[in-house]
Design a protein around this motif. Sequence first.
Motif, short mmCIF file in Angstrom:
data_model
loop_
_atom_site.label_atom_id
_atom_site.label_comp_id
_atom_site.label_asym_id
_atom_site.label_seq_id
_atom_site.Cartn_x
_atom_site.Cartn_y
_atom_site.Cartn_z
N ILE A 5 13.31 6.67 23.29
CA ILE A 5 13.39 5.23 22.52
C ILE A 5 12.41 4.33 23.03
N GLU A 6 11.42 3.67 22.74
CA GLU A 6 10.31 3.00 23.22
C GLU A 6 10.26 1.86 22.23
N ARG A 7 10.11 0.59 23.08
CA ARG A 7 9.62 -0.56 22.32
C ARG A 7 8.16 -0.63 22.19
N VAL A 8 7.68 -0.80 21.02
CA VAL A 8 6.12 -0.49 20.84
C VAL A 8 5.59 -1.64 20.10
N SER A 9 4.20 -2.00 20.26
CA SER A 9 3.68 -3.02 19.37
C SER A 9 3.35 -2.56 18.02
N THR A 10 2.96 -1.37 18.10
CA THR A 10 2.66 -0.55 16.75
C THR A 10 2.47 0.82 16.96
N PHE A 11 2.37 1.77 15.94
CA PHE A 11 2.37 3.13 16.04
C PHE A 11 1.87 3.51 14.82
N ASN A 12 1.58 5.02 14.68
CA ASN A 12 0.83 5.58 13.75
C ASN A 12 1.91 5.59 12.68
N LEU A 13 1.78 4.67 11.30
CA LEU A 13 2.65 4.72 10.04
C LEU A 13 2.48 6.10 9.41
N ARG A 14 1.42 6.63 9.22
CA ARG A 14 1.18 7.75 8.63
C ARG A 14 2.25 9.11 9.06
N ASN A 15 2.32 8.87 10.44
CA ASN A 15 3.32 9.94 11.06
C ASN A 15 4.65 9.93 10.46
N LEU A 16 5.08 8.89 10.16
CA LEU A 16 6.39 8.78 9.80
C LEU A 16 6.70 8.90 8.18
N LEU A 17 5.55 8.21 7.48
CA LEU A 17 5.54 8.18 5.97
C LEU A 17 5.00 9.29 5.26
N GLY A 18 4.14 10.14 5.94
CA GLY A 18 3.45 11.40 5.47
C GLY A 18 2.14 11.08 4.89
N HIS A 19 1.29 11.96 4.84
CA HIS A 19 -0.10 11.65 4.40
C HIS A 19 0.06 11.70 2.65
N ASP A 20 1.03 11.99 2.16
CA ASP A 20 1.04 11.91 0.62
C ASP A 20 1.61 10.75 0.15
N CYS A 21 2.02 9.68 1.06
CA CYS A 21 2.72 8.30 0.59
C CYS A 21 1.77 7.65 -0.24
N SER A 22 2.35 6.91 -0.99
CA SER A 22 1.41 6.16 -2.14
C SER A 22 0.86 5.03 -1.29
N PRO A 23 -0.38 4.66 -1.73
CA PRO A 23 -1.13 3.29 -1.28
C PRO A 23 0.06 2.17 -1.25
N GLU A 24 0.77 1.99 -2.40
CA GLU A 24 1.42 0.56 -2.69
C GLU A 24 2.74 0.93 -1.73
N VAL A 25 3.39 2.04 -1.36
CA VAL A 25 4.52 2.21 -0.39
C VAL A 25 3.90 1.83 0.94
N PHE A 26 2.56 2.48 1.24
CA PHE A 26 2.08 2.24 2.56
C PHE A 26 1.77 0.89 2.84
N ALA A 27 1.18 -0.04 1.84
CA ALA A 27 1.01 -1.26 2.00
C ALA A 27 2.22 -2.30 2.49
N VAL A 28 3.32 -1.71 1.82
CA VAL A 28 4.53 -2.53 2.13
C VAL A 28 4.95 -2.22 3.34
N HIS A 29 4.92 -1.10 3.95
CA HIS A 29 5.46 -0.81 5.01
C HIS A 29 4.60 -1.19 6.09
N ALA A 30 3.30 -1.46 5.94
CA ALA A 30 2.13 -2.06 6.77
C ALA A 30 2.47 -3.42 7.16
N ASP A 31 3.01 -3.87 5.96
CA ASP A 31 3.23 -5.58 5.90
C ASP A 31 4.42 -5.66 7.05
#
Length: 136
Positions: A5-31
């Motif tokens: 477990i590590e406290r971070v300031s950011t991470f690669n969101l695609r690694n968790l959501l997957g590369h097939d994640c829709s742009p809308e879902v990705f944008a909500v998570h990025a927010d």
Amino acid sequence: MIVTIERVSTFNLRNLLGHDCSPEVFAVHADCLTSSTAIWLGRADGVEACAVGVIPLGIFSEKAYLWMIHTRICEQHPLRFIRWSRKVLDEIVGLYPCIVGLCRCDNESAHKWLSWLGADFDRARSIGEHFRFRIN
């Protein structure tokens, strides 16, 4: 399996959501990611497995909105995930004594996870397909 477990300031969101994640879902998570004051990243044998973060309800608020993203690794190893989550929740409650959020009505694994963390669900005041929850 080694879980970290590590406290971070950011991470690669695609690694968790997957590369097939829709742009809308990705944008909500990025927010959520950019609005968070604290983020924890969980890894299993070095592979990103989940992330948890909190977004304060206001500048001086003692309440924060809890969000979580997880992969199948967490579903395959629920006890390790719960232990990890409890450690993170202790830190979160130190920052924000009252945690609130929404959980999809049909998401049984999220209900179990939140219940283990002590969430109270307000099914009477659901918002669309989501129940409100609170952890004090």
